[in-house]
Design a protein around this motif. Structure first.
Motif, PDB file in Angstrom:
ATOM      1  N   THR A  11     -30.668 -16.366  22.462  1.00 55.07           N
ATOM      2  CA  THR A  11     -30.095 -16.034  21.199  1.00 55.07           C
ATOM      3  C   THR A  11     -30.535 -14.567  20.591  1.00 55.07           C
ATOM      4  OG1 THR A  11     -29.746 -18.275  20.602  1.00 55.07           O
ATOM      5  CG2 THR A  11     -29.688 -16.967  18.812  1.00 55.07           C
ATOM      6  N   PHE A  12     -31.701 -14.569  20.644  1.00 55.34           N
ATOM      7  CA  PHE A  12     -32.251 -13.306  20.227  1.00 55.34           C
ATOM      8  C   PHE A  12     -31.777 -11.994  20.953  1.00 55.34           C
ATOM      9  CE2 PHE A  12     -35.840 -10.054  21.249  1.00 55.34           C
ATOM     10  CZ  PHE A  12     -35.575  -9.344  20.182  1.00 55.34           C
ATOM     11  N   VAL A  13     -31.728 -11.958  22.220  1.00 63.59           N
ATOM     12  CA  VAL A  13     -31.129 -11.015  22.997  1.00 63.59           C
ATOM     13  C   VAL A  13     -29.640 -10.837  22.859  1.00 63.59           C
ATOM     14  CG1 VAL A  13     -30.621 -10.419  25.470  1.00 63.59           C
ATOM     15  CG2 VAL A  13     -32.739 -11.283  25.170  1.00 63.59           C
ATOM     16  N   ARG A  14     -28.858 -11.805  22.703  1.00 63.11           N
ATOM     17  CA  ARG A  14     -27.347 -11.548  22.368  1.00 63.11           C
ATOM     18  C   ARG A  14     -27.243 -10.969  20.921  1.00 63.11           C
ATOM     19  NH1 ARG A  14     -24.637  -9.716  25.331  1.00 63.11           N
ATOM     20  NH2 ARG A  14     -22.827 -10.980  24.843  1.00 63.11           N
ATOM     21  N   ALA A  15     -28.078 -11.547  20.003  1.00 63.87           N
ATOM     22  CA  ALA A  15     -28.155 -11.066  18.629  1.00 63.87           C
ATOM     23  C   ALA A  15     -28.291  -9.488  18.576  1.00 63.87           C
ATOM     24  CB  ALA A  15     -28.832 -11.830  17.958  1.00 63.87           C
ATOM     25  N   CYS A  16     -29.259  -9.149  19.528  1.00 63.15           N
ATOM     26  CA  CYS A  16     -29.763  -7.746  19.411  1.00 63.15           C
ATOM     27  C   CYS A  16     -28.392  -6.946  20.155  1.00 63.15           C
ATOM     28  CB  CYS A  16     -30.815  -7.422  20.183  1.00 63.15           C
ATOM     29  SG  CYS A  16     -32.461  -8.188  19.339  1.00 63.15           S
ATOM     30  N   GLU A  17     -27.816  -7.333  21.280  1.00 63.86           N
ATOM     31  CA  GLU A  17     -27.009  -6.456  22.032  1.00 63.86           C
ATOM     32  C   GLU A  17     -25.447  -6.718  20.995  1.00 63.86           C
ATOM     33  OE1 GLU A  17     -28.336  -7.773  26.200  1.00 63.86           O
ATOM     34  OE2 GLU A  17     -26.858  -9.101  25.536  1.00 63.86           O
ATOM     35  N   VAL A  24     -22.205 -13.963  18.238  1.00 60.95           N
ATOM     36  CA  VAL A  24     -23.091 -14.810  19.194  1.00 60.95           C
ATOM     37  C   VAL A  24     -22.755 -16.161  19.104  1.00 60.95           C
ATOM     38  CG1 VAL A  24     -25.285 -15.724  19.698  1.00 60.95           C
ATOM     39  CG2 VAL A  24     -25.113 -13.289  18.925  1.00 60.95           C
ATOM     40  N   ALA A  25     -22.309 -16.769  17.913  1.00 65.68           N
ATOM     41  CA  ALA A  25     -22.036 -18.134  17.478  1.00 65.68           C
ATOM     42  C   ALA A  25     -20.649 -18.180  18.069  1.00 65.68           C
ATOM     43  CB  ALA A  25     -21.723 -18.341  16.095  1.00 65.68           C
ATOM     44  N   ARG A  26     -19.514 -17.458  18.086  1.00 65.49           N
ATOM     45  CA  ARG A  26     -18.410 -17.609  19.012  1.00 65.49           C
ATOM     46  C   ARG A  26     -18.499 -17.563  20.430  1.00 65.49           C
ATOM     47  NH1 ARG A  26     -16.945 -13.921  14.805  1.00 65.49           N
ATOM     48  NH2 ARG A  26     -17.007 -12.059  16.286  1.00 65.49           N
ATOM     49  N   GLU A  27     -19.549 -16.785  20.783  1.00 65.28           N
ATOM     50  CA  GLU A  27     -19.788 -16.691  22.262  1.00 65.28           C
ATOM     51  C   GLU A  27     -20.304 -17.814  22.768  1.00 65.28           C
ATOM     52  OE1 GLU A  27     -21.284 -12.930  24.757  1.00 65.28           O
ATOM     53  OE2 GLU A  27     -23.053 -14.387  24.219  1.00 65.28           O
ATOM     54  N   LEU A  28     -21.204 -18.559  22.146  1.00 66.10           N
ATOM     55  CA  LEU A  28     -21.920 -19.720  22.614  1.00 66.10           C
ATOM     56  C   LEU A  28     -21.272 -20.894  22.114  1.00 66.10           C
ATOM     57  CD1 LEU A  28     -25.512 -18.666  21.806  1.00 66.10           C
ATOM     58  CD2 LEU A  28     -24.173 -18.347  23.896  1.00 66.10           C
ATOM     59  N   GLY A  29     -20.235 -20.869  21.584  1.00 62.57           N
ATOM     60  CA  GLY A  29     -19.456 -22.014  20.827  1.00 62.57           C
ATOM     61  C   GLY A  29     -20.182 -22.887  19.812  1.00 62.57           C
ATOM     62  N   ARG A  30     -21.051 -22.193  18.931  1.00 62.22           N
ATOM     63  CA  ARG A  30     -21.826 -23.104  17.942  1.00 62.22           C
ATOM     64  C   ARG A  30     -21.583 -22.288  16.800  1.00 62.22           C
ATOM     65  NH1 ARG A  30     -27.321 -22.007  21.164  1.00 62.22           N
ATOM     66  NH2 ARG A  30     -28.335 -22.723  19.234  1.00 62.22           N
ATOM     67  N   ALA A  31     -22.042 -23.207  15.485  1.00 59.42           N
ATOM     68  CA  ALA A  31     -21.910 -22.736  14.357  1.00 59.42           C
ATOM     69  C   ALA A  31     -23.004 -21.403  13.864  1.00 59.42           C
ATOM     70  CB  ALA A  31     -22.232 -23.807  13.307  1.00 59.42           C
ATOM     71  N   SER A  34     -26.138 -22.257  12.975  1.00 65.21           N
ATOM     72  CA  SER A  34     -27.294 -22.653  13.960  1.00 65.21           C
ATOM     73  C   SER A  34     -27.984 -21.380  14.654  1.00 65.21           C
ATOM     74  CB  SER A  34     -26.258 -23.329  15.113  1.00 65.21           C
ATOM     75  OG  SER A  34     -27.235 -23.835  16.170  1.00 65.21           O
ATOM     76  N   ILE A  35     -27.035 -20.254  14.575  1.00 66.07           N
ATOM     77  CA  ILE A  35     -27.844 -19.124  15.322  1.00 66.07           C
ATOM     78  C   ILE A  35     -28.565 -18.502  14.309  1.00 66.07           C
ATOM     79  CG2 ILE A  35     -27.054 -16.665  16.051  1.00 66.07           C
ATOM     80  CD1 ILE A  35     -26.255 -19.378  17.960  1.00 66.07           C
ATOM     81  N   SER A  36     -28.326 -18.611  12.915  1.00 68.47           N
ATOM     82  CA  SER A  36     -29.167 -17.916  11.920  1.00 68.47           C
ATOM     83  C   SER A  36     -30.416 -18.635  11.942  1.00 68.47           C
ATOM     84  CB  SER A  36     -28.480 -17.806  10.677  1.00 68.47           C
ATOM     85  OG  SER A  36     -27.240 -17.224  10.763  1.00 68.47           O
ATOM     86  N   ALA A  37     -30.298 -19.895  11.802  1.00 68.81           N
ATOM     87  CA  ALA A  37     -31.740 -20.949  11.931  1.00 68.81           C
ATOM     88  C   ALA A  37     -32.596 -20.553  13.288  1.00 68.81           C
ATOM     89  CB  ALA A  37     -31.273 -22.270  11.993  1.00 68.81           C
ATOM     90  N   ASN A  38     -31.969 -20.256  14.427  1.00 67.92           N
ATOM     91  CA  ASN A  38     -32.558 -20.245  15.456  1.00 67.92           C
ATOM     92  C   ASN A  38     -33.179 -18.761  15.424  1.00 67.92           C
ATOM     93  OD1 ASN A  38     -33.418 -21.023  18.119  1.00 67.92           O
ATOM     94  ND2 ASN A  38     -31.598 -20.795  19.136  1.00 67.92           N
ATOM     95  N   ILE A  39     -32.641 -17.825  14.907  1.00 68.39           N
ATOM     96  CA  ILE A  39     -33.306 -16.554  14.612  1.00 68.39           C
ATOM     97  C   ILE A  39     -34.468 -16.637  13.834  1.00 68.39           C
ATOM     98  CG2 ILE A  39     -32.898 -14.141  13.981  1.00 68.39           C
ATOM     99  CD1 ILE A  39     -31.741 -14.777  16.849  1.00 68.39           C
ATOM    100  N   GLN A  40     -34.300 -17.213  12.488  1.00 67.60           N
ATOM    101  CA  GLN A  40     -35.328 -17.380  11.803  1.00 67.60           C
ATOM    102  C   GLN A  40     -36.690 -18.085  11.984  1.00 67.60           C
ATOM    103  OE1 GLN A  40     -33.094 -19.185   8.533  1.00 67.60           O
ATOM    104  NE2 GLN A  40     -32.516 -17.636   7.741  1.00 67.60           N
ATOM    105  N   ASN A  41     -36.156 -19.302  12.944  1.00 71.80           N
ATOM    106  CA  ASN A  41     -37.395 -19.979  13.333  1.00 71.80           C
ATOM    107  C   ASN A  41     -38.276 -19.012  14.331  1.00 71.80           C
ATOM    108  OD1 ASN A  41     -36.803 -22.223  12.073  1.00 71.80           O
ATOM    109  ND2 ASN A  41     -35.474 -23.294  13.793  1.00 71.80           N
ATOM    110  N   LEU A  42     -37.667 -18.371  15.339  1.00 66.82           N
ATOM    111  CA  LEU A  42     -38.136 -17.145  15.974  1.00 66.82           C
ATOM    112  C   LEU A  42     -39.172 -16.229  15.250  1.00 66.82           C
ATOM    113  CD1 LEU A  42     -38.761 -16.285  18.819  1.00 66.82           C
ATOM    114  CD2 LEU A  42     -36.745 -14.866  18.833  1.00 66.82           C
ATOM    115  N   GLU A  43     -38.453 -15.733  14.274  1.00 69.20           N
ATOM    116  CA  GLU A  43     -39.155 -15.078  13.442  1.00 69.20           C
ATOM    117  C   GLU A  43     -40.273 -15.650  12.642  1.00 69.20           C
ATOM    118  OE1 GLU A  43     -35.805 -11.801  11.677  1.00 69.20           O
ATOM    119  OE2 GLU A  43     -35.976 -13.754  10.696  1.00 69.20           O
ATOM    120  N   LEU A  44     -40.218 -16.781  12.343  1.00 67.59           N
ATOM    121  CA  LEU A  44     -41.591 -17.535  11.795  1.00 67.59           C
ATOM    122  C   LEU A  44     -42.344 -17.665  12.722  1.00 67.59           C
ATOM    123  CD1 LEU A  44     -39.608 -20.092   9.572  1.00 67.59           C
ATOM    124  CD2 LEU A  44     -41.091 -18.275   8.666  1.00 67.59           C
TER     125      LEU A  44
END
Length: 304
Positions: A11-17, A24-31, A34-44
């Motif tokens: 998720t991090f790599v695709r968000a950067c790219e 990213v959400a459209r590409e992965l078929g997710r809300a 969900s992507i924003s929360a994934n990135i935020q958890n990684l930042e934490l």
């Protein structure tokens, strides 16, 4: 201890790219949430701000840009890890150890190994030269998986073998050697010149004609000595090829019933251990190496 998962890194790599969480959400078929929360958890987890969210689109920070190539590398390693694990689960061996007597090294062995590297990219090969006695002992003890050796009358019960065919052996000398200057030459004439014999100190001196000999346990060293005019030598085409191509050595045509120098060749393997897919493929291809012409590997099914 920091624990990252593949989903976070991807998720991090695709968000950067893509510079867009929604993309990213459209590409992965997710809300998108969900992507924003994934990135935020990684930042934490990292204790770093990875994206600047002050503008319309999130922009990777300097820290994110520095971490991006490392994240790509980590994902690549994880993918290779999974691919290797999958190949071993299918019955491919992690390692094959192959020995060969230099005098019976097949002309097209490296062609087979090149194909092997593409077909079984996760199987490591260890290739070593050895005397016939060493090769038999190593395979018997389970220290090698295959060995190409000169045919003998019997083998230990721990071994299985297959007779592959005959390996032609060339007689070689430098172009200015007297035997090369008067071709064809007789065996009696060859016996009057120094012969470089490839053998261990206590091994049988195969094809000795001359009373004046040098004994060498390395075929490549023996070929180099022949290039320097020390004497004439016997070698298989595969190892002699670069010397012939460069013109440093020429093939001698010795006229007699013994002018065709050849050795019967066996492939050895353990009778106690079942072979995996890589070993079965290699053994099958090895049986085709000593014909008049070696063709590229046949596209067999893995279940053949």
């Amino acid at each position: 201890m920091l624990t990252l998962n593949t989903d976070q890194l991807h998720t991090f790599v695709r968000a950067c790219e893509l510079d867009s969480f929604s993309a990213v959400a459209r590409e992965l078929g997710r809300a998108q949430s969900s992507i924003s929360a994934n990135i935020q958890n990684l930042e934490l987890d990292l204790g770093l701000e990875l994206f600047d969210r002050s503008g319309k689109y999130p922009r990777p920070t300097a820290a994110a840009q520095a971490l991006l190539p490392l994240a790509r590398q980590a994902l690549g390693q994880l993918q290779r890890f999974q691919q290797a694990a999958d190949s071993y689960q299918r019955g491919e061996e992690p390692l094959l150890r192959i020995l060969f007597e230099e005098l019976v090294m097949p002309d097209r062995l490296n062609d087979v190994l090149a194909t092997f590297s593409h077909r079984f990219p996760h199987t490591q090969l260890q290739l070593s030269s050895a005397s016939s006695e060493q090769a038999v002992a190593c395979v018997s003890r389970g220290e090698a998986d295959f060995a190409f050796v000169t045919t003998r009358d019997n083998y230990p019960s721990a071994l299985d073998f297959n007779t592959l065919g005959r390996q032609q052996i060339l007689c070689l000398a430098p172009p200015d050697h007297p035997l090369a200057q008067q071709q064809p030459a007789s065996l009696s004439e060859a016996a009057r010149h120094r012969q470089i014999i490839v053998a261990g100190v206590n091994s049988q001196h195969r094809w000795q004609l001359s009373a004046q000999t040098w004994i060498c346990d390395s075929l490549l060293q023996a070929l180099d000595l022949a290039c320097k005019g020390i004497g004439w030598v016997n070698a298989p085409y595969e190892l002699a090829r670069p010397f012939l191509k460069s013109g440093k050595l020429v093939e001698l045509k010795l006229t007699s019933a013994l002018s065709t120098w050849s050795l019967d060749v066996d492939l050895l393997w353990s009778a106690k251990s079942a072979q995996g897919q890589a070993g079965l493929w290699f053994a099958r291809e090895a049986r085709r190496l000593y014909g008049n012409y070696y063709s590229p590997p046949i596209a067999f099914s893995d279940r053949t």
